[in-house]
Motif scaffolding. Structure first.
Motif: not given
Length: 458
Positions: A64-84
């Protein structure tokens, strides 16, 4: 705009000498009435990638970071990514189990072009009947709310000027006290709103709590009784530059708006990675999965950019100075005994430390005991379930965190980060109709914590 005067005699209010107190003169409560409204609609999707173990979690976050995605939350067992807009999810991530929630966020920004009476328009004389806590508000309405509250309750509320932002805006706070003559002997309780600009509900909740602390004790959600034991300090919007940007340009902006590099096209520091305890020039997230002996400093374009040095962000430096004048280096004479940093989202009440998952505070047992009781008190109000635990284990390792500094440097034993609703259905786009329920349940959490500490100190 109303005329103000500066009260130079500060000692009677037990506040630091650098802070400035405001009171009104002349025509009072004349604030803008908004007949013109600009509207922006943000259509996007919130992707939740379920990560079954730490290896998958780190890999997902790294992609997600390599693709410069908007990570909203990262909490161990999940990663939330927002796309628009033109944002797309790379094919590699689609192999990770995921769900998608479509989000449409509308921001209606009022224009300041006429005046009306703030007390009449919002009915701030009553917590139960006011319309103020039914909507999110731009910065000028937040500032006017604070000044109007001071006008309505001059014996309890003092407006503090804590310093200026990177763009020159004033950072306001509130001191809320009962018997001002006894304030010097009372412990302090500090509450801060959103350091991260897009976490609107954290600001709204700080404003709700301020209102509840002065509301008539006959009202069901009043917290006025806590003023018998504590002086409260509330800084609803510690990052007003970033917050303004979320109204004017980018609803989901994260950092402040500080120019940090003469050639970089990007601006902003993550103010919650710029505190001086265990600060690093890189975020732990920025180096996840990178097999290098020496961590790579974060790029200024990174969402989590921690700055070139600790306290580089004036917003961070000003708040630290304010706390230091009250607490010094901690110890038995420190004024502030409790600190809660309001955030969103995730429904957690987290303790130190953030910089390490291996280090435990010497006060961890007392901190957790108070946290467990607080989240249970919160649950009783609306049934909302909060998790507890230290920041590193409930989220991830992050140096330069405000909670770590408040505990380890300011000596505030009961220091917490409260991640408010929800758990990802709306994320940072929590509907305005949730503001009051979130404020009510958070009030119960603060009330329990204050009483727990007061009882321990007797």
């Amino acid at each position: 705009m109303p005329a103000f005067r500066t009260a130079l005699q500060l000692m009677a209010f037990s506040v630091p000498a650098f802070a400035t107190l405001w009171s009104y003169e002349g025509s009072k409560s004349q604030i803008p009435m908004y007949s013109e409204i600009s509207t922006k609609i943000y259509d996007g999707a919130l992707w939740r990638f379920e990560t079954e173990n730490q290896d998958v979690f780190q890999w997902t976050l790294r992609v997600a970071q390599d693709y410069s995605l908007d990570v909203w939350r990262a909490s161990g067992d999940y990663v939330d990514v927002y796309t628009a807009g033109d944002s797309v999810i790379p094919k590699a991530l689609l192999s990770v189990p995921h769900t998608i929630s479509n989000l449409s966020t509308t921001v209606r920004t009022p224009s300041r072009n006429s005046y009306t009476n703030a007390i009449d328009r919002w009915n701030l004389t009553s917590l139960e009947n006011t319309t103020y806590h039914a909507a999110y508000h731009p910065s000028w309405e937040i500032d006017e709310f604070m000044h109007t509250l001071a006008e309505l309750y001059p014996d309890e509320v003092t407006v503090l000027r804590l310093g200026h932002t990177a763009m020159g805006r004033e950072i306001y706070g509130l001191q809320i006290s009962g018997d001002t003559k006894a304030s010097k002997a009372k412990p302090g309780f500090l509450i801060t709103g959103a350091q991260h600009a897009r976490e609107w509900v954290a600001i709204s909740t700080a404003l709700y709590l301020s209102h509840a602390l002065v509301s008539n004790s006959s009202e069901s959600q009043s917290m006025r009784g806590l003023l018998d034991d504590f002086d409260f300090y509330v800084v609803p919007s510690p990052n007003p530059d970033g917050y303004d940007h979320t109204w004017e340009t980018d609803r989901f902006w994260y950092k402040n708006r500080q120019v940090v590099d003469p050639v970089s096209p990007c601006v902003g520091i993550d103010t919650n990675r710029n505190w001086g305890y265990k600060w690093k020039p890189h975020s732990a997230l920025g180096n996840l999965g990178k097999k290098k002996k020496k961590p790579v400093p974060d790029d200024p374009c990174s969402t989590w950019y921690p700055g070139h040095r600790a306290f580089e962000a004036p917003e961070v430096n000003n708040l630290a100075n304010f706390v230091s004048t009250l607490n010094g280096a901690g110890g038995p004479h420190a004024k502030i005994k409790a600190f809660v940093d309001l955030r969103s989202y995730g429904q957690m009440l987290s303790t130190p430390y953030s910089f390490s998952c291996k280090r435990m505070p010497k006060d961890a047992e007392d901190q957790l005991e108070a946290a467990l009781g607080s989240v249970q008190a919160l649950k009783v109000k609306h049934g909302t379930i909060f998790k507890t635990g230290n920041l590193c284990s409930t989220l991830y390792r992050a140096p330069g965190n405000i909670v770590d500094w408040m505990y380890a440097r300011a000596g505030i034993k009961y220091s917490y980060a409260a991640f408010l609703r929800d758990t990802g259905t709306y994320g940072f786009s929590l509907p305005a109709e949730w503001i009051r329920p979130v404020g009510e349940e958070t009030g119960k959490m603060i009330e329990y914590l204050a009483k727990f500490i007061a009882k321990r100190q007797k």
